[in-house]
Design a protein around this motif. Structure first.
Motif, PDB file in Angstrom:
ATOM      1  N   ASN A 242      40.541  91.519  25.826  1.00 39.69           N
ATOM      2  CA  ASN A 242      40.460  91.900  24.427  1.00 39.69           C
ATOM      3  C   ASN A 242      39.263  92.817  24.244  1.00 39.69           C
ATOM      4  O   ASN A 242      38.111  92.380  24.316  1.00 39.69           O
ATOM      5  CB  ASN A 242      40.310  90.631  23.569  1.00 39.69           C
ATOM      6  CG  ASN A 242      40.486  90.921  22.093  1.00 39.69           C
ATOM      7  OD1 ASN A 242      40.947  91.994  21.719  1.00 39.69           O
ATOM      8  ND2 ASN A 242      40.101  89.969  21.260  1.00 39.69           N
ATOM      9  N   LEU A 243      39.533  94.096  24.041  1.00 34.93           N
ATOM     10  CA  LEU A 243      38.468  95.093  24.037  1.00 34.93           C
ATOM     11  C   LEU A 243      38.036  95.487  22.632  1.00 34.93           C
ATOM     12  O   LEU A 243      38.835  95.539  21.698  1.00 34.93           O
ATOM     13  CB  LEU A 243      38.918  96.362  24.765  1.00 34.93           C
ATOM     14  CG  LEU A 243      39.206  96.273  26.265  1.00 34.93           C
ATOM     15  CD1 LEU A 243      39.539  97.647  26.821  1.00 34.93           C
ATOM     16  CD2 LEU A 243      38.030  95.678  27.015  1.00 34.93           C
ATOM     17  N   HIS A 244      36.740  95.769  22.514  1.00 37.79           N
ATOM     18  CA  HIS A 244      36.209  96.434  21.324  1.00 37.79           C
ATOM     19  C   HIS A 244      35.722  97.804  21.762  1.00 37.79           C
ATOM     20  O   HIS A 244      34.873  97.922  22.647  1.00 37.79           O
ATOM     21  CB  HIS A 244      35.052  95.644  20.711  1.00 37.79           C
ATOM     22  CG  HIS A 244      34.327  96.399  19.630  1.00 37.79           C
ATOM     23  ND1 HIS A 244      34.901  96.659  18.403  1.00 37.79           N
ATOM     24  CD2 HIS A 244      33.093  96.967  19.610  1.00 37.79           C
ATOM     25  CE1 HIS A 244      34.061  97.347  17.658  1.00 37.79           C
ATOM     26  NE2 HIS A 244      32.948  97.543  18.368  1.00 37.79           N
ATOM     27  N   ILE A 245      36.264  98.852  21.146  1.00 37.33           N
ATOM     28  CA  ILE A 245      35.915 100.219  21.529  1.00 37.33           C
ATOM     29  C   ILE A 245      35.364 100.928  20.302  1.00 37.33           C
ATOM     30  O   ILE A 245      36.083 101.165  19.326  1.00 37.33           O
ATOM     31  CB  ILE A 245      37.135 100.976  22.072  1.00 37.33           C
ATOM     32  CG1 ILE A 245      37.730 100.211  23.268  1.00 37.33           C
ATOM     33  CG2 ILE A 245      36.747 102.381  22.496  1.00 37.33           C
ATOM     34  CD1 ILE A 245      38.980 100.827  23.829  1.00 37.33           C
ATOM     35  N   SER A 246      34.096 101.266  20.340  1.00 37.23           N
ATOM     36  CA  SER A 246      33.449 101.953  19.235  1.00 37.23           C
ATOM     37  C   SER A 246      33.870 103.418  19.211  1.00 37.23           C
ATOM     38  O   SER A 246      34.092 104.040  20.255  1.00 37.23           O
ATOM     39  CB  SER A 246      31.925 101.845  19.380  1.00 37.23           C
ATOM     40  OG  SER A 246      31.278 102.703  18.487  1.00 37.23           O
ATOM     41  N   SER A 247      33.968 103.975  18.023  1.00 32.64           N
ATOM     42  CA  SER A 247      34.339 105.388  17.889  1.00 32.64           C
ATOM     43  C   SER A 247      33.250 106.312  18.428  1.00 32.64           C
ATOM     44  O   SER A 247      33.510 107.481  18.714  1.00 32.64           O
ATOM     45  CB  SER A 247      34.622 105.726  16.423  1.00 32.64           C
ATOM     46  OG  SER A 247      33.474 105.446  15.643  1.00 32.64           O
ATOM     47  N   THR A 248      32.017 105.790  18.565  1.00 30.14           N
ATOM     48  CA  THR A 248      30.905 106.608  19.078  1.00 30.14           C
ATOM     49  C   THR A 248      30.599 106.305  20.541  1.00 30.14           C
ATOM     50  O   THR A 248      29.586 106.749  21.079  1.00 30.14           O
ATOM     51  CB  THR A 248      29.642 106.358  18.238  1.00 30.14           C
ATOM     52  OG1 THR A 248      29.310 104.956  18.314  1.00 30.14           O
ATOM     53  CG2 THR A 248      29.869 106.754  16.780  1.00 30.14           C
TER      54      THR A 248
END
Length: 683
Positions: A343-349
């Motif tokens: 389960n990934l969290h990928i920041s736009s920055t």
């Protein structure tokens, strides 16, 4: 004193002159030469490699000058024998003349066809330091006599068919640095006694059937650099002591049954770990740690201390914890990062270092392409800008929610991508436009179909097909220019249809096909396969079509006392080979489907070759009274005609054996005149 030194110098020079003036003296001892010549005669050789290595092995030359031989210059004893890849054929007997070479320090017989038991006599080489027997087709137990080789530093038995447990006597090899036992069928536990081998730098037990728990005190391997236990059935927790080994650079524990959290102890010095693979286990959280704060249930920040990592695979950790991809933003040496199934969290920055060449993000619930990929100019793994990456060779976006590709047709078709996996997404008709360079496409939901017939592919069959080893049901590579052996690894247990006909394939028919219990259709016609008749095919309960024609199969197709039964076989073509011998009158007695009235329903014929008739071009060669006729069915023809052509093929391949066909409700609605015309032509 000066007179003495002068006399010594004069005597030395005089002795040298005598040496040069006298006829050349052979260094090799006669008993050593005789042993080598007898050893050569124990085998038959296939191919030029053997001739090149042994052509100078004659009784009139010094054996110490022979290729593949090294001698001790003082004693004339043979100390090294290297027959790597010499196409030896035959078993290594317990009384082989090889074992008279008692002073051998290095022995390499890899890889050759020495199918048989590795004799206990191997333990008689008391001076042996290097033993390489990988890929020799040995089977049975590993002899405990290996424990007698007290000087042994390198033991390589990879790629054989050894069974049973590992002999505990190996713990006597205190000078051993390399213990390589991968790709066999070994069972049992990891012996605690092996912890006594403190000089080991490499241990590889991968692809076996080991089980049980690893010892907790793995740090006893204080010099270990490479440790691979992948593809076994090891269970329990991963010993935290593994991470305490200061020299360890590669650790692979994937595809086992390890469970519990991943715990890394207090590391006193910077870790040298460069490759870490833990995927395909039952690992879970939480991971307690004093180094940094916990993130959810799993403290993924434990990897922050492995700054030298170049490859990291933590796919499918079986945890619900959120993994923030920014955790890896400072890994400047990372070239492979596989996080699939998490389960990934990928920041736009987010920004990741550009050296990454392989990025696995399947089954990560991604619905749009992450912007950080814009900076990955070396990525080998779709918005329009992604298609323009110069290093793009492999794209894997499987098991997500993609429904289409962004980008103009011109941009997509010029992409250099060669392998594409879009399986288990939301793609619908029409099928998305693909790059012109794409060679392999996986677009299945559950079962995969790979049809690459009628192209001009060359080279060997790639082993990358083993990536589909649980889903591939149809593999058709017919009518190309493929060469080399058919690799053992490519066959899925789900395989229904295999067609590699009309290529330039050689070697033997892979025995790993025996695991394909669903196989119905097998065609290897028009190749250069050289093998005896594959009696083991009778173990495949669903086999209906066998075509081995136009190869180099040889020997008998009948074994006395061994009945050959194909209960479902309809088509059997072994013509234009080198078979010999006589067939008994009851040879076909066990082929019940051929010798009785056959009820063939439409849906059965429909899946004969594993895919829908309307999808692909198909052809079948019919042999009728010594003549061949190719019947081709194109996509535009009606499915009714295609069904009847398969019936005609079945009749043609077994004239006089079929008693008749009852087509059931289908026949009444089909063109009787067409069917009768074909039937009469074979009558």
């Amino acid at each position: 004193m000066m007179i003495s030194w002068s006399l010594c110098l004069i005597f030395s020079l005089f002795n040298s002159l005598l040496t040069f003036a006298s006829p050349a003296k052979q260094l090799c001892r006669s008993d050593q030469k005789n042993a080598l010549l007898e050893f050569k005669s124990e085998f038959h050789f296939n191919g030029m490699a053997a001739n090149e290595k042994t052509q100078r092995w004659t009784n009139t030359t010094d054996c110490c000058s022979w290729d593949s031989i090294s001698c001790d210059i003082k004693t004339g004893n043979v100390v090294e024998l290297n027959l790597w890849g010499s196409s030896l054929n035959g078993s290594l007997r317990s009384n082989s003349s090889l074992f008279r070479l008692q002073h051998l320090q290095s022995l390499s017989l890899s890889p050759n066809n020495l199918a048989g038991i590795l004799p206990d006599s191997i333990g008689n080489f008391k001076y042996l330091k290097v033993l390489k027997l990988y890929g020799c087709s040995f089977f049975g137990n590993i002899p405990s006599s290996l424990g007698n080789l007290s000087y042994l530093t390198h033991l390589d038995l990879d790629g054989n068919d050894f069974t049973g447990e590992l002999p505990e006597s190996l713990s006597n090899l205190h000078q051993l640095t390399n213990l390589l036992l991968a790709s066999s069928k070994l069972t049992g536990n990891f012996h605690h006694a092996l912890l006594n081998l403190s000089e080991l730098t490499a241990i590889d037990f991968s692809s076996n059937q080991f089980e049980g728990m690893l010892p907790s005190n793995m740090s006893s391997f204080s010099k270990l650099e490479y440790f691979d236990m992948s593809v076994n059935s090891f269970s329990g927790p991963i010993p935290s002591s593994l991470f305490m080994i200061p020299s360890l650079t590669r650790l692979n524990l994937e595809k086992n049954i390890f469970s519990g959290p991943v715990e890394i102890g207090n590391i006193s010095s910077p870790s040298k770990l460069q490759e870490l693979s833990l995927g395909g286990n039952n690992l879970s959280g939480p991971i307690p740690g004093s180094i940094s704060k916990l993130r959810g249930l799993v403290d993924f920040s434990i990897f922050l201390h492995l700054k030298s990592l170049t490859l990291l695979d933590i796919s499918h950790l079986n945890t619900r914890s959120m993994l923030d991809l920014s955790l890896f933003s400072n890994f400047t040496s990372l070239t492979l990062l596989h996080l699939s199934g998490n389960n990934l969290h990928i920041s736009s920055t987010l920004h990741l270092p550009s050296p990454i060449g392989s990025l696995g993000l399947s089954s990560c619930n991604i619905s749009e392409f992450p912007m950080f990929l814009r900076t990955q100019t070396g990525l080998a793994r779709t918005s329009e800008w992604l298609w323009t990456l110069p290093g793009l060779g492999y794209l894997d976006i499987s098991q997500n929610s993609f429904s289409g590709f962004e980008g103009t047709s011109d941009v997509i078709q010029r992409s250099p991508i060669e392998m594409l996996d879009i399986s288990s997404n939301s793609f619908q008709d029409p099928f998305p436009l693909l790059p012109n360079s794409t060679r392999i496409v996986v677009a299945s939901d559950n079962q995969s179909t790979l049809v690459l017939t009628n192209n001009n592919f060359s080279g060997s069959i790639p082993r990358c097909f083993e990536n589909f080893n649980t889903t591939l049901s149809v593999l058709h590579l017919r009518n190309n220019s493929l060469s080399g052996n058919i690799p053992e690894e490519v066959f899925s247990a789900s395989l229904i249809s295999l067609d590699v006909g009309r290529n330039k394939l050689s070697g033997e028919l892979p025995k790993s096909l025996i695991n394909c219990t669903k196989l119905e259709f097998l065609n290897v016609e028009d190749n250069e396969v050289s093998d005896t008749f594959p009696f083991w095919l009778r173990m495949l309960p669903n086999l209906q079509i066998i075509v081995l024609r136009s190869n180099r199969f040889h020997g008998p197709i009948f074994s006395p006392g061994d009945s050959l039964s194909f209960p479902k076989l309809l088509i059997f073509d072994i013509s234009e080979n080198l078979f010999t011998g006589v067939l008994p009158l009851d040879y076909f007695a066990g082929w019940s489907t051929m010798s009785s009235v056959v009820y063939i329903a439409y849906d059965k014929l429909h899946r004969f070759i594993g895919f829908t008739f309307s999808n692909y071009h198909k052809s079948v060669v019919l042999a009728n009274k010594g003549k061949e006729e190719e019947r081709k069915q194109d996509e535009e023809k009606e499915e009714k005609d295609q069904v009847l052509s398969w019936i005609a093929a079945a009749i043609a391949y077994a004239p006089g054996v079929f008693c008749g066909f009852v087509i059931g409700h289908i026949l009444s609605s089909y063109r009787h005149d067409w069917f009768l015309r074909i039937f009469r032509s074979f009558a």
